[in-house]
Design a protein around this motif. Structure first.
Motif, short mmCIF file in Angstrom:
data_model
loop_
_atom_site.label_atom_id
_atom_site.label_comp_id
_atom_site.label_asym_id
_atom_site.label_seq_id
_atom_site.Cartn_x
_atom_site.Cartn_y
_atom_site.Cartn_z
N TYR A 142 5.56 -7.20 57.99
CA TYR A 142 4.64 -7.29 56.78
C TYR A 142 5.34 -7.25 55.69
N CYS A 143 6.61 -6.96 55.78
CA CYS A 143 7.53 -6.66 54.44
C CYS A 143 7.68 -8.05 53.70
N THR B 199 5.10 -7.88 51.15
CA THR B 199 5.58 -6.91 50.04
C THR B 199 6.43 -7.76 48.93
N SER C 296 3.17 -6.36 46.46
CA SER C 296 3.59 -4.90 46.37
C SER C 296 2.56 -4.30 45.39
N PRO C 297 1.90 -2.98 45.89
CA PRO C 297 2.15 -2.50 47.23
C PRO C 297 1.16 -3.22 48.34
N TYR D 83 -0.06 -0.12 57.63
CA TYR D 83 1.13 -0.42 56.92
C TYR D 83 0.97 -0.22 55.57
N HIS D 84 1.99 0.37 54.84
CA HIS D 84 1.73 0.68 53.48
C HIS D 84 3.28 0.23 52.89
N GLY D 85 3.70 -0.77 51.97
CA GLY D 85 4.77 -1.30 51.81
C GLY D 85 4.84 -1.38 50.01
N SER D 86 6.09 -0.93 49.67
CA SER D 86 6.53 -0.82 48.29
C SER D 86 7.88 -1.64 48.21
N THR E 120 12.61 -2.87 50.82
CA THR E 120 11.11 -2.16 51.03
C THR E 120 11.10 -0.76 51.28
N CYS F 294 8.50 1.36 53.40
CA CYS F 294 7.20 1.22 54.08
C CYS F 294 6.89 2.32 54.97
N VAL G 127 4.24 2.99 58.48
CA VAL G 127 3.64 2.28 59.44
C VAL G 127 3.16 3.06 60.75
#
Length: 376
Positions: A82-83, A86, A91-92, A117-120, A131, A133, A135
């Motif tokens: 998923y990055c 991002t 992003s995010p 998933y949370h990605g910055s 990133t 992240c 998960v």
């Protein structure tokens, strides 16, 4: 928040505590990820290094175990993560249940089965680094809220700062090593040349020998400046109380000033590294004499608000258009220097966490103000 183990305040306190600890970067990053993992209620947190051109993705820190699915050191194809989204301008990225959000055909879900998933994005020197992240293979009951995203972004920015500091320190160390090697390799033949010229001048003297001797002395000064410049980027480790009056007088005596004069208008006691501050005053004094001539008058004193000090002269001053450039390495309006003196001054100021500005004195000369100084 999926897990109530930590309140927002508790999570921030734990994060600040982690970031204040003196630990290797990977260990500190893993602990910070662990705080984020607990607060966000996810299975794992990762800090990744990414190179889009080579489709490279690597976990450089992870809360997953060494025998887990996403341990530190794991390398994947970026296209299967998923990055890639991002770093692609989204992003995010926040996914609480990927298939139910229309991502069931995404390669990352197909390959790894990650519902959550949370990605910055992480950037260093304005360039992509990777990133941050978090998960889970299981979906979250609720989407990530703004407070949770804000906390994840806080971790990302803190790790960015740590990475930037590491990169800067590495550059400084390489520059220091380079300068030391160059200084050593140049000084050996220089000392031989100086010795030969001195021997020849003891037998006979001439204008040519005098010019050669002055040139060799100038080379020695330039080598010292380069070495000093390389070492100014290091942060101040220990500071002590310094007297403005005593420091100015000591540094004035150590500089070739001809018929120039210095006046300390009033004393000021402040905290600094004495050795580093000597470089600051010596180079400001040299700058005044070089540009103002051997009869220039220099004044030193505390700023009106007591927040620092100034060094000014009655020389020709600095053109307004050049005042933002005078601290740049290599910038000079003189005929002898190579533009390191004021760059060294700024290095000393930055290392102390101070600020410096160039302006005009009441007499039309140059005035340098150093502010943000710690005055007990």
């Amino acid at each position: 928040m999926a897990v109530d183990a930590l309140s927002a305040m508790e999570a921030r306190e734990k994060l600040y505590e982690v970031m204040d600890r003196d630990l290797p970067f990977e260990e500190k990053a893993t602990l910070a990820l662990s705080v984020g993992e607990t607060y966000l209620g996810v299975e794992n947190g990762h800090l990744t290094r990414i190179d889009p051109e080579s489709d490279y993705w690597k976990a450089i820190a992870s809360t997953d175990a060494a025998d887990g699915t996403f341990p530190a050191g794991l390398q994947l194809d970026l296209r299967d993560t998923y990055c890639r989204r991002t770093i692609g301008g989204e992003s995010p990225v926040r996914l609480h249940d990927a298939p139910n959000q229309g991502w069931d055909d995404d390669p990352a879900f197909q390959r790894h089965g990650l519902h959550c998933y949370h990605g910055s994005a992480i950037t260093i020197d304005d360039e992509l680094f990777g990133t941050l992240c978090f998960v889970s293979t299981e979906p979250r009951a609720e989407p990530f809220d703004d407070g949770e995203t804000l906390f994840a972004e806080l971790i990302a920015r803190m790790l960015e700062t740590e990475l930037q500091a590491e990169r800067t320190e590495a550059k400084i160390e390489r520059l220091d090593q380079f300068a030391s090697v160059v200084s050593h390799d140049l000084r050996s033949p220089l000392n031989v040349a100086q010795g030969r010229v001195d021997i020849e001048r003891s037998a006979r003297d001439s204008d040519n020998l005098e010019i050669a001797a002055r040139s060799l002395d100038r080379m020695e000064d330039l080598i010292a400046d380069v070495l000093t410049m390389a070492r100014q980027g290091h942060e101040i480790e220990e500071a002590e109380l310094v007297s403005l009056d005593a420091m100015a007088e000591e540094c004035w005596d150590g500089v070739r000033t001809g018929g120039a004069s210095v006046t300390v208008e009033a004393d000021l006691t402040f905290k600094a590294d004495p050795g580093r501050v000597r470089h600051l005053f010596e180079n400001l004094f040299r700058n005044s004499v070089e540009h103002g001539g051997s009869d220039v008058s220099v004044r030193v004193g505390p700023l009106d608000d007591g927040d620092g000090f100034y060094v000014e002269d009655d020389g020709p001053g600095i053109p307004a258009a050049d005042r933002d450039r005078v601290f740049e390495t290599g910038f000079t309006t003189g005929t002898e220097g190579i533009g390191l003196g004021l760059a060294i001054v700024e290095g000393v100021v930055d290392a102390h966490g101070w600020a410096i500005t160039a302006g005009e004195s009441a007499d039309g000369g140059a005035r340098f103000e150093v502010s943000g100084v710690v005055v007990p």
